[in-house]
Write a protein that holds these residues in place. Structure first.
Motif, PDB file in Angstrom:
ATOM      1  N   THR A  48      44.768  36.237  32.478  1.00 59.82           N
ATOM      2  CA  THR A  48      45.118  34.846  32.708  1.00 59.82           C
ATOM      3  C   THR A  48      43.881  34.128  33.228  1.00 59.82           C
ATOM      4  O   THR A  48      42.948  34.756  33.749  1.00 59.82           O
ATOM      5  CB  THR A  48      46.246  34.704  33.747  1.00 59.82           C
ATOM      6  OG1 THR A  48      45.775  35.210  35.006  1.00 59.82           O
ATOM      7  CG2 THR A  48      47.496  35.465  33.328  1.00 59.82           C
ATOM      8  N   GLU A  50      43.729  32.340  35.817  1.00 63.48           N
ATOM      9  CA  GLU A  50      43.750  32.537  37.263  1.00 63.48           C
ATOM     10  C   GLU A  50      43.113  33.877  37.637  1.00 63.48           C
ATOM     11  O   GLU A  50      42.270  33.955  38.542  1.00 63.48           O
ATOM     12  CB  GLU A  50      45.198  32.490  37.754  1.00 63.48           C
ATOM     13  CG  GLU A  50      45.377  32.705  39.235  1.00 63.48           C
ATOM     14  CD  GLU A  50      46.841  32.682  39.633  1.00 63.48           C
ATOM     15  OE1 GLU A  50      47.136  32.284  40.776  1.00 63.48           O
ATOM     16  OE2 GLU A  50      47.701  33.064  38.803  1.00 63.48           O
ATOM     17  N   LYS A 108      51.488  39.107  39.776  1.00 60.81           N
ATOM     18  CA  LYS A 108      52.751  39.065  39.036  1.00 60.81           C
ATOM     19  C   LYS A 108      52.588  38.265  37.746  1.00 60.81           C
ATOM     20  O   LYS A 108      53.034  38.682  36.677  1.00 60.81           O
ATOM     21  CB  LYS A 108      53.852  38.446  39.892  1.00 60.81           C
ATOM     22  CG  LYS A 108      55.225  38.442  39.217  1.00 60.81           C
ATOM     23  CD  LYS A 108      56.264  37.795  40.113  1.00 60.81           C
ATOM     24  CE  LYS A 108      57.636  37.835  39.484  1.00 60.81           C
ATOM     25  NZ  LYS A 108      58.205  39.191  39.428  1.00 60.81           N
ATOM     26  N   ARG A 109      51.907  37.129  37.853  1.00 62.69           N
ATOM     27  CA  ARG A 109      51.694  36.295  36.664  1.00 62.69           C
ATOM     28  C   ARG A 109      50.813  37.033  35.649  1.00 62.69           C
ATOM     29  O   ARG A 109      51.036  36.928  34.438  1.00 62.69           O
ATOM     30  CB  ARG A 109      51.072  34.957  37.066  1.00 62.69           C
ATOM     31  CG  ARG A 109      52.058  34.030  37.767  1.00 62.69           C
ATOM     32  CD  ARG A 109      51.475  32.671  38.054  1.00 62.69           C
ATOM     33  NE  ARG A 109      50.519  32.694  39.153  1.00 62.69           N
ATOM     34  CZ  ARG A 109      50.850  32.598  40.452  1.00 62.69           C
ATOM     35  NH1 ARG A 109      52.119  32.490  40.812  1.00 62.69           N
ATOM     36  NH2 ARG A 109      49.925  32.595  41.405  1.00 62.69           N
ATOM     37  N   GLN A 110      49.834  37.785  36.145  1.00 64.72           N
ATOM     38  CA  GLN A 110      48.985  38.541  35.228  1.00 64.72           C
ATOM     39  C   GLN A 110      49.773  39.661  34.540  1.00 64.72           C
ATOM     40  O   GLN A 110      49.609  39.901  33.341  1.00 64.72           O
ATOM     41  CB  GLN A 110      47.790  39.134  35.984  1.00 64.72           C
ATOM     42  CG  GLN A 110      46.896  40.029  35.142  1.00 64.72           C
ATOM     43  CD  GLN A 110      46.294  39.319  33.946  1.00 64.72           C
ATOM     44  OE1 GLN A 110      45.398  38.501  34.076  1.00 64.72           O
ATOM     45  NE2 GLN A 110      46.772  39.639  32.742  1.00 64.72           N
ATOM     46  N   HIS A 113      51.955  38.227  31.916  1.00 64.43           N
ATOM     47  CA  HIS A 113      51.119  37.859  30.770  1.00 64.43           C
ATOM     48  C   HIS A 113      50.763  39.089  29.934  1.00 64.43           C
ATOM     49  O   HIS A 113      50.800  39.041  28.695  1.00 64.43           O
ATOM     50  CB  HIS A 113      49.849  37.176  31.271  1.00 64.43           C
ATOM     51  CG  HIS A 113      48.950  36.678  30.188  1.00 64.43           C
ATOM     52  ND1 HIS A 113      49.275  35.631  29.357  1.00 64.43           N
ATOM     53  CD2 HIS A 113      47.716  37.095  29.782  1.00 64.43           C
ATOM     54  CE1 HIS A 113      48.301  35.418  28.491  1.00 64.43           C
ATOM     55  NE2 HIS A 113      47.341  36.301  28.729  1.00 64.43           N
TER      56      HIS A 113
END
Length: 202
Positions: A48, A50, A108-110, A113
């Motif tokens: 990501t 981020e 978590k977002r990674q 993804h």
């Protein structure tokens, strides 16, 4: 490799922020018909924005002299993701998923993804459990480029440069190493289930 360096690629506008060897790495990616990678960090192709920014921030003032330099590297990585659609087999260490880059939310977002990217037709992603025991990947990450004419190169990335091997012994060893690591890894279905559990508990 010389041809790739001399040609103007999509990354030309960022050239002042990139080493020649990394520009060549990008050129080789574009020329390859297949890549096979063993990775101990989430590879750039699956990061990501981020995660990329947090990862590169560790080099602020050391590898990246200015904020502009860092942001340019982030921009290159994101553009690289949009441009690259070559088939890519990736075996990723479980440590890359369990480790922490940024806070819990960023990881978590990674992981979410990663799970989403694992459904792409051009991505074959497998997770190598930490419990698998000794394997040849413990010596470091690598990428094997296979080209339309059947030729191959092995790419090794270091802090400042990339290095390439093309002799027969090295190619034979690294291909065997990748096969060993892939055979020890979870299959694609198991890897997707692992990422779903990891995202839930992150």
């Amino acid at each position: 490799m010389t041809r790739n360096i001399s040609e103007r690629g999509w990354w030309h506008s960022y050239a002042s922020f990139l080493t020649l060897t990394f520009q060549d790495f990008l050129g080789l990616e574009g020329d390859a018909e297949l890549m096979r990678s063993w990775e101990t960090l989430v590879p750039g192709r699956l990061q990501t924005e981020e995660y990329t920014r947090l990862l590169l921030a560790a080099g602020q003032g050391i590898v990246h002299s200015t904020r502009e330099h860092l942001e340019s590297r982030v921009a290159v990585r994101m553009e690289r993701q949009r441009k690259l659609n070559r088939p890519h087999e990736i075996v990723l260490s479980e440590a890359a998923v369990l480790g922490r880059i940024g806070d819990a939310g960023a990881m978590k977002r990674q992981i979410v993804h990663l799970r989403e990217q694992s459904d792409r037709d051009d991505i074959n992603l497998r997770i190598l459990p930490l419990s698998c025991g000794p394997h040849l990947g413990l010596d470091g990450a690598f990428t094997i480029f296979t080209f339309p004419d059947g030729g191959q190169l092995v790419g090794l990335e270091a802090l400042l440069n990339s290095f390439y091997l093309e002799d027969e012994d090295s190619l034979r060893t690294y291909n065997a190493a990748f096969d060993q690591i892939r055979d020890l890894a979870l299959d694609e279905k198991q890897s997707k289930a692992f990422l779903e559990r990891a995202a839930h508990t992150a």
